[in-house]
Design a protein around this motif. Structure first.
Motif, PDB file in Angstrom:
ATOM      1  N   TYR A  58       0.849  -1.180   0.000  1.00 37.73           N
ATOM      2  CA  TYR A  58       0.000   0.000   0.000  1.00 37.73           C
ATOM      3  C   TYR A  58       0.887   1.233   0.000  1.00 37.73           C
ATOM      4  O   TYR A  58       1.947   1.249   0.628  1.00 37.73           O
ATOM      5  CB  TYR A  58      -0.907   0.016   1.230  1.00 37.73           C
ATOM      6  N   TYR A  59       0.435   2.263  -0.684  1.00 39.75           N
ATOM      7  CA  TYR A  59       1.177   3.509  -0.757  1.00 39.75           C
ATOM      8  C   TYR A  59       0.245   4.692  -0.592  1.00 39.75           C
ATOM      9  O   TYR A  59      -0.889   4.681  -1.079  1.00 39.75           O
ATOM     10  CB  TYR A  59       1.890   3.650  -2.103  1.00 39.75           C
ATOM     11  N   ALA A  60       0.746   5.701   0.085  1.00 39.85           N
ATOM     12  CA  ALA A  60       0.038   6.967   0.104  1.00 39.85           C
ATOM     13  C   ALA A  60       0.030   7.560  -1.295  1.00 39.85           C
ATOM     14  O   ALA A  60       0.978   7.386  -2.063  1.00 39.85           O
ATOM     15  CB  ALA A  60       0.705   7.931   1.080  1.00 39.85           C
ATOM     16  N   ASP A  61      -1.034   8.250  -1.626  1.00 40.82           N
ATOM     17  CA  ASP A  61      -1.140   8.844  -2.954  1.00 40.82           C
ATOM     18  C   ASP A  61       0.043   9.764  -3.266  1.00 40.82           C
ATOM     19  O   ASP A  61       0.483   9.858  -4.410  1.00 40.82           O
ATOM     20  CB  ASP A  61      -2.444   9.624  -3.082  1.00 40.82           C
ATOM     21  N   SER A  62       0.554  10.419  -2.256  1.00 38.59           N
ATOM     22  CA  SER A  62       1.619  11.386  -2.460  1.00 38.59           C
ATOM     23  C   SER A  62       2.943  10.762  -2.890  1.00 38.59           C
ATOM     24  O   SER A  62       3.818  11.465  -3.390  1.00 38.59           O
ATOM     25  CB  SER A  62       1.833  12.208  -1.187  1.00 38.59           C
ATOM     26  N   VAL A  63       3.095   9.454  -2.703  1.00 37.16           N
ATOM     27  CA  VAL A  63       4.360   8.803  -3.031  1.00 37.16           C
ATOM     28  C   VAL A  63       4.225   7.734  -4.104  1.00 37.16           C
ATOM     29  O   VAL A  63       5.243   7.163  -4.527  1.00 37.16           O
ATOM     30  CB  VAL A  63       5.034   8.191  -1.786  1.00 37.16           C
ATOM     31  N   LYS A  64       3.033   7.459  -4.552  1.00 36.44           N
ATOM     32  CA  LYS A  64       2.832   6.438  -5.581  1.00 36.44           C
ATOM     33  C   LYS A  64       3.630   6.773  -6.832  1.00 36.44           C
ATOM     34  O   LYS A  64       3.628   7.901  -7.305  1.00 36.44           O
ATOM     35  CB  LYS A  64       1.356   6.305  -5.925  1.00 36.44           C
ATOM     36  N   GLY A  65       4.305   5.765  -7.346  1.00 39.56           N
ATOM     37  CA  GLY A  65       5.121   5.948  -8.527  1.00 39.56           C
ATOM     38  C   GLY A  65       6.520   6.424  -8.239  1.00 39.56           C
ATOM     39  O   GLY A  65       7.369   6.421  -9.140  1.00 39.56           O
ATOM     40  N   ARG A  66       6.777   6.835  -7.010  1.00 41.13           N
ATOM     41  CA  ARG A  66       8.105   7.322  -6.632  1.00 41.13           C
ATOM     42  C   ARG A  66       8.787   6.445  -5.589  1.00 41.13           C
ATOM     43  O   ARG A  66      10.005   6.288  -5.617  1.00 41.13           O
ATOM     44  CB  ARG A  66       8.022   8.750  -6.099  1.00 41.13           C
ATOM     45  N   PHE A  67       8.011   5.903  -4.667  1.00 34.59           N
ATOM     46  CA  PHE A  67       8.557   5.089  -3.581  1.00 34.59           C
ATOM     47  C   PHE A  67       8.186   3.632  -3.793  1.00 34.59           C
ATOM     48  O   PHE A  67       7.106   3.317  -4.306  1.00 34.59           O
ATOM     49  CB  PHE A  67       7.999   5.536  -2.234  1.00 34.59           C
ATOM     50  N   THR A  68       9.070   2.740  -3.359  1.00 31.58           N
ATOM     51  CA  THR A  68       8.814   1.318  -3.431  1.00 31.58           C
ATOM     52  C   THR A  68       9.201   0.663  -2.114  1.00 31.58           C
ATOM     53  O   THR A  68      10.335   0.807  -1.659  1.00 31.58           O
ATOM     54  CB  THR A  68       9.603   0.655  -4.572  1.00 31.58           C
ATOM     55  N   ILE A  69       8.265  -0.049  -1.524  1.00 36.11           N
ATOM     56  CA  ILE A  69       8.542  -0.777  -0.293  1.00 36.11           C
ATOM     57  C   ILE A  69       8.910  -2.221  -0.647  1.00 36.11           C
ATOM     58  O   ILE A  69       8.347  -2.806  -1.575  1.00 36.11           O
ATOM     59  CB  ILE A  69       7.329  -0.728   0.665  1.00 36.11           C
ATOM     60  N   SER A  70       9.858  -2.765   0.062  1.00 42.61           N
ATOM     61  CA  SER A  70      10.244  -4.149  -0.165  1.00 42.61           C
ATOM     62  C   SER A  70      10.714  -4.772   1.139  1.00 42.61           C
ATOM     63  O   SER A  70      11.081  -4.068   2.085  1.00 42.61           O
ATOM     64  CB  SER A  70      11.323  -4.275  -1.237  1.00 42.61           C
ATOM     65  N   ARG A  71      10.707  -6.070   1.168  1.00 39.90           N
ATOM     66  CA  ARG A  71      11.030  -6.816   2.378  1.00 39.90           C
ATOM     67  C   ARG A  71      12.000  -7.923   2.025  1.00 39.90           C
ATOM     68  O   ARG A  71      11.745  -8.719   1.108  1.00 39.90           O
ATOM     69  CB  ARG A  71       9.726  -7.375   2.969  1.00 39.90           C
ATOM     70  N   ASP A  72      13.102  -7.983   2.736  1.00 30.94           N
ATOM     71  CA  ASP A  72      14.072  -9.051   2.572  1.00 30.94           C
ATOM     72  C   ASP A  72      13.937  -9.959   3.785  1.00 30.94           C
ATOM     73  O   ASP A  72      14.474  -9.670   4.854  1.00 30.94           O
ATOM     74  CB  ASP A  72      15.484  -8.494   2.456  1.00 30.94           C
ATOM     75  N   ASN A  73      13.220 -11.033   3.617  1.00 35.49           N
ATOM     76  CA  ASN A  73      12.945 -11.910   4.747  1.00 35.49           C
ATOM     77  C   ASN A  73      14.210 -12.580   5.285  1.00 35.49           C
ATOM     78  O   ASN A  73      14.330 -12.810   6.488  1.00 35.49           O
ATOM     79  CB  ASN A  73      11.916 -12.966   4.356  1.00 35.49           C
ATOM     80  N   ALA A  74      15.151 -12.893   4.402  1.00 27.67           N
ATOM     81  CA  ALA A  74      16.387 -13.532   4.833  1.00 27.67           C
ATOM     82  C   ALA A  74      17.177 -12.630   5.770  1.00 27.67           C
ATOM     83  O   ALA A  74      17.836 -13.105   6.695  1.00 27.67           O
ATOM     84  CB  ALA A  74      17.232 -13.926   3.630  1.00 27.67           C
ATOM     85  N   LYS A  75      17.139 -11.335   5.523  1.00 25.00           N
ATOM     86  CA  LYS A  75      17.845 -10.370   6.354  1.00 25.00           C
ATOM     87  C   LYS A  75      16.962  -9.742   7.421  1.00 25.00           C
ATOM     88  O   LYS A  75      17.442  -8.946   8.221  1.00 25.00           O
ATOM     89  CB  LYS A  75      18.441  -9.264   5.485  1.00 25.00           C
TER      90      LYS A  75
END
Length: 132
Positions: A58-75
């Motif tokens: 999920y992203y706030a409208d203000s950051v859509k297209g600019r921010f990307t969230i990701s998760r590294d489960n191994a780390k």
């Protein structure tokens, strides 16, 4: 105990990029919903992004297209890649998690970004400053 430590903030010019990291300990990250929030001086804390145990983001409208969230489960680490930064992005950025509702369960979905107070644990924050 749950601990969240943000890093990666700094000073960047308009249009630049930063990648924030949130190192989690005391729990398995993918069992929780985990998100990013920010707070500018004199303003309320606002939700930026979240990813849940289901992998939905999920992203706030203000950051859509600019921010990307990701998760590294191994780390056991959460990231926020921030591109095309604007002065309006200047804030202290926090990571936060929503734990499973019941002990012994291993699944948590993102609360609404408009409800940061529904998140259970918070990091100390990292400063992001975007110069104009």
């Amino acid at each position: 105990q749950v601990q969240l430590v943000e890093s990666g903030g700094g000073l960047v010019h308009t249009g630049g990029s930063l990648r924030l990291s949130c190192a989690a300990s005391g729990f398995t990250l993918d069992d929780y919903a985990i998100g990013w929030f920010r707070q500018a001086p004199g303003k309320e804390r606002e939700g930026v992004s979240c990813v849940g145990s289901d992998g939905i983001t999920y992203y706030a409208d203000s950051v859509k297209g600019r921010f990307t969230i990701s998760r590294d489960n191994a780390k056991n680490t959460l990231y926020l890649q921030m591109n095309s930064l604007k002065p309006e992005d200047t804030a202290v950025y926090y990571c936060a998690v929503k734990a499973p509702s019941y002990s012994g369960t291993y699944y948590s979905l993102c609360p609404p970004l408009r409800s940061p107070y529904d998140y259970d644990y918070w990091g100390q924050g990292t400063q992001v400053t975007v110069s104009s």
